[in-house]
Design an enzyme around this catalytic site. Structure first.
Site, short mmCIF file in Angstrom:
data_model
loop_
_atom_site.label_atom_id
_atom_site.label_comp_id
_atom_site.label_asym_id
_atom_site.label_seq_id
_atom_site.Cartn_x
_atom_site.Cartn_y
_atom_site.Cartn_z
CD GLU A 313 15.90 43.55 -34.83
OE1 GLU A 313 16.84 43.10 -34.16
OE2 GLU A 313 15.72 43.23 -36.01
CD GLU A 316 14.89 49.06 -31.06
OE1 GLU A 316 15.02 47.82 -31.09
OE2 GLU A 316 15.85 49.83 -31.01
CB CYS A 339 20.06 38.91 -35.56
SG CYS A 339 18.41 39.54 -35.46
CB SER A 359 17.55 46.91 -33.39
OG SER A 359 16.81 46.25 -32.39
CE LYS A 398 24.20 34.23 -32.80
NZ LYS A 398 23.29 35.31 -32.43
CD GLU A 401 25.17 37.74 -29.28
OE1 GLU A 401 25.01 36.61 -29.74
OE2 GLU A 401 24.39 38.68 -29.49
CD GLU A 406 27.79 44.00 -23.34
OE1 GLU A 406 28.81 43.80 -22.66
OE2 GLU A 406 27.83 44.31 -24.54
CB CYS A 556 22.82 32.35 -39.76
SG CYS A 556 22.40 33.86 -38.93
#
Lengths: 640, 159
Positions: A313, A316, A339, A359, A398, A401, A406, A556
């Protein structure tokens, strides 16, 4: 009495006025100002004007039961469990919603109050389909404890024996069972006010009131971001996370499978709470032992890929800055972190046209899954098809996710199961292990070494702090100019924080950054994310470079999979534990992690943001939009 | 975006009460009422459009629509019969009246006849306790309803 630390601003809240707390100007304790005398159960005290009876009672350790009240949420006064007798008032008053403005005399346990309270709890139980033994909240249920504490011995008003609603198990993350709902509206206030996602609301009226999604659609078909904050605040078992424990056990019990687990930093600072430890007690090393004894073949650390995330990141960001400043390309800046899967789904739903700002780096969990089934499998000579990759996460999003279609860049499903802190605690308990008293042991390598920078990912501002430490050093060749690497401006609990970091001199290859002031912003909770996105839409963020957003209040460590209950104090204690643990680690900057250096030497040979990195560690987003399509409607089993 | 404002303005240009353009959530009910008057129900699309315009969530609009008895979230018949179910009406036999309507119309309470003509609903107190059991036919109040009156009402509406 201090002003309550709520993770959202009351002034700018979009909640209807009726749902906002009464705003009386309160004076600080001890300061000169308007105070008022109140006598609670014959104890006389003076409190600032506008203090509620509940707060006043709490200050002298008089315990008034509450159900719909929650420290993170605005007041509602719907459950009436907190009723007290106020002298000269005809009826019993809800103490959470009674600001004291004139001298009053309160009784909190008179016969009238006791009788009233018991009746109210029995009425709540009347509509609660209590199957306590098989309930996820058994022994941690606020309704259950209330019934015990306030002497409910029978169902005076009856009790429903049959479920009336169909369970909603459509979502990958959150399961809803309206049969257990007591209509306290904590989830509604969480969803609308705290998170501003707006999935749940009370519909119909009177006896037919129920909490529903838009047009009673299944949770998977509406704009739920799976943050799970509603689960953390539900006083009963009406909301829970989808539990993959049985599948994980099956994988562990299968000798042909190589089961590995990655543990995220936040659960390690919180799982002790499930075993009776005080909030903010870190049990990282004991947890490693527990996981090995449970039968996981390898115990790894998500911090390793958190470091990898920072490398990807951060690079990037630097490449984007070069494109903008040197090549004069039009690139979407500021860059947002990616994240938090709740935040990613939020922006996919609500600001799909701004996805270019996010990102492309995957979250640490997904990076880990991709690395395990490629680099690790190759190194150890294991067929990736035999690897079962489990993650321990503080987060219910999560789960969604790792189900994203993908996320299969390794050729397999990158992460097979995401367990939350609560579910893993249940599994450890099932094994009869006393977690706090287990011997300590270390993580396995090569994927078990993380730096302090990765550890602080667990708290709000952590990703930013880690990125600043690395990016600043890459650019200038010097450490960040803060005492003990504590980037204090991005720490804290305020909803939105900003920091500016001037780059005075830069290395040769980053010369274009000399004299540039890096401007960053940190937001937590999607209500604050919405504010930041609105600023972006109005064009007020043009000078900013990097923005961290976490979907959950506190980051988190306040995630939807963390131990229940949650409150600002508990989250602060967890954050303290993480910051404390971080300072004791040998490496505190992501780029110094020896295994990060190794992976870029051995495997990702083109360096950060190279071709292989792009294939394995970066992803694409789906613009989902906020329009809710026509899909099937969940039906109610039996009419009320 | 300004679609619903325009609907109001076109309906009555001079009336001040239609000039509701401050896009705050307090506009919600007037807009819903107007759409209900215009179309007879508030569709899925309407609810999401309104939510978008007022900057609130669709589920909040849905919550308001389901709360009020006079707002429909589904297509209703041409005429609506609302039988009061407040306590005095119940004591005066409104349940029997409901059964009578169900028999005459061949539908259950809350349903619409197959020819989309008549919807039968229950409603909380309509302020006719002195004339219980009371029934509301579209916007007309009928007090002291008897079995005969039920037959007359249905006959009248079916005509």
């Amino acid at each position: 009495m201090d002003k309550k630390k709520r993770p959202f601003s009351e002034k700018t809240s979009r909640a209807p006025v009726s749902q906002r707390p009464q705003s009386f100007e309160k004076t600080a304790k001890g300061a000169l100002g308007a105070t008022v005398k109140v006598i609670i159960d014959d104890i006389e005290l003076h409190v600032p004007m506008g203090t509620t009876i509940l707060e006043a009672a709490k200050s002298i350790n008089v315990n008034i039961p509450t159900l719909c009240q929650h420290d993170d949420l605005c007041l509602a006064g719907v459950c009436r469990v907190c009723i007290v007798e106020v002298e000269d008032q005809k009826t019993l008053q809800a103490s959470c919603a009674y600001p004291i403005t004139v001298p009053i005399k309160v009784k909190t346990y008179s016969p009238k109050v006791r009788r009233g309270r018991r009746n109210i709890i029995q009425l709540l139980l009347r509509n609660h389909y209590g199957e306590c033994y098989s309930c996820s909240k058994n022994n941690n249920c606020e309704l259950q404890s209330l019934a015990k504490e306030y002497g409910v011995k029978s169902y005076t008003f009856g009790h429903i024996e049959e479920p009336r609603y169909e369970q909603d198990n459509s979502s990958y993350s959150v399961e809803r069972d309206m049969n257990k709902c007591v209509l306290c509206r904590r989830c509604v206030r969480t969803c609308i006010d705290l998170q501003e996602v707006g999935v749940l609301e009370a519909v119909e009226k009177g006896a037919e009131t129920r909490i529903a999604t838009y047009l009673d659609k299944p949770l998977n078909d509406v704009i739920c971001i799976n943050c799970g904050q509603c689960i953390n605040r539900c006083p009963t078992g009406a909301l829970k996370a989808k539990d993959p424990a049985e599948e994980v056990w099956a994988a562990i019990d299968d000798p042909a499978k190589h089961v590995i687990i990655q543990t995220a930093p936040s659960p390690r600072a919180a799982i002790g709470e499930e075993f009776g430890l005080a909030p903010g007690t870190s049990v990282t090393k004991q947890l490693n032992t527990a996981l090995r004894r449970m039968g996981f073949d390898k115990v790894f650390d998500t911090n390793f890929t958190a470091d990898l995330t920072i490398m990807e990141e951060g690079t990037e960001l630097l490449l984007k800055l070069r494109d903008v400043l040197v090549n004069k390309k039009k690139i979407a800046l500021p860059q947002f972190t990616s994240c938090s899967p709740g935040w990613v789904k939020y922006i996919e739903h609500f600001y799909p046209d701004k996805l270019g700002h996010v990102s492309t780096a995957k979250s640490p969990q997904q990076m880990f899954g991709a690395i395990v089934k490629t680099w690790y499998a190759e190194r150890e000579g294991i067929d990736p098809a035999d690897i079962v990759s489990v993650s321990l996460m503080p987060c219910s999003a999560k789960k969604f996710e790792c189900e994203r279609p993908e996320m299969d860049d390794s050729g397999f499903k990158d992460v097979d199961f995401a367990l939350t802190t609560r579910e893993l605690a249940g599994m450890i308990k099932e094994c009869g292990m006393d977690l706090p008293n287990l011997p300590k042991s270390e993580f396995d390598n090569p994927l078990g070494t993380g730096t302090g920078a990765a550890l602080i990912f667990g708290t709000t501002g952590g990703v930013m702090e880690a990125a600043i430490r690395t990016v600043y050093e890459i650019v200038t060749g010097e450490e960040v100019p803060f005492n003990k690497l504590r980037v204090t401006p991005v720490r804290g609990t305020e909803g939105i924080r900003e920091a500016a970091l001037p780059v005075k001199k830069a290395k040769k290859e980053w010369k274009f950054l000399e004299g540039v002031t890096l401007k960053v912003m940190v937001g937590h909770g999607t209500a604050n994310a919405k504010k930041i996105m609105d600023m972006l839409c109005r064009g007020e963020l043009s000078g900013y470079h990097f923005i961290e957003i976490m979907a959950c209040p506190g980051g988190c460590l306040g995630g939807g999979g963390q131990p229940i209950p949650t409150s600002p104090e508990i989250r602060e204690a967890r954050a303290k534990a993480i910051y404390k643990e971080e300072e004791g680690l040998p490496y505190r900057k992501s780029h110094e992690n020896p295994f990060i250096k190794l992976i870029y030497k051995e495997f990702l040979k083109e360096g950060p943001c190279g071709d292989l990195s792009h294939k394995l560690l970066h992803t694409k987003y789906t613009p989902r939009g906020k329009w809710i399509g026509k899909k099937k409607v969940a039906k109610r089993l039996i009419a009320v | 975006m300004a679609k619903y404002c325009a609907v109001g303005k076109r309906a009555d240009k001079d009336s001040k009460e239609y000039n509701i353009c401050d896009e705050s959530r307090s506009e919600l009910l007037p807009i819903l009422e107007k759409i209900q008057d215009k179309r007879g129900y508030i569709s899925d699309k309407d609810m999401q459009q309104i939510a978008d315009r007022l900057g609130i969530h669709p589920v909040e609009v849905y919550s308001v629509v389901t709360f009020y008895s006079f707002l429909n979230s589904e297509k209703a018949g041409k005429h609506t019969i609302r039988v009061s179910n407040c306590i005095s009406s119940v004591m005066k036999g409104s349940k029997r009246i409901v059964r009578e309507f169900e028999k005459e119309l061949g539908i259950n309470i809350g349903e619409t006849t197959r020819d989309k003509k008549i919807t039968l609903k229950e409603i909380s107190c309509i302020g006719m306790c002195d004339l219980a059991p009371a029934v509301m036919v579209d916007s007309q109040l009928v007090g002291r309803v008897t079995t005969q009156k039920v037959k007359d009402i249905v006959k009248e509406l079916k005509r």
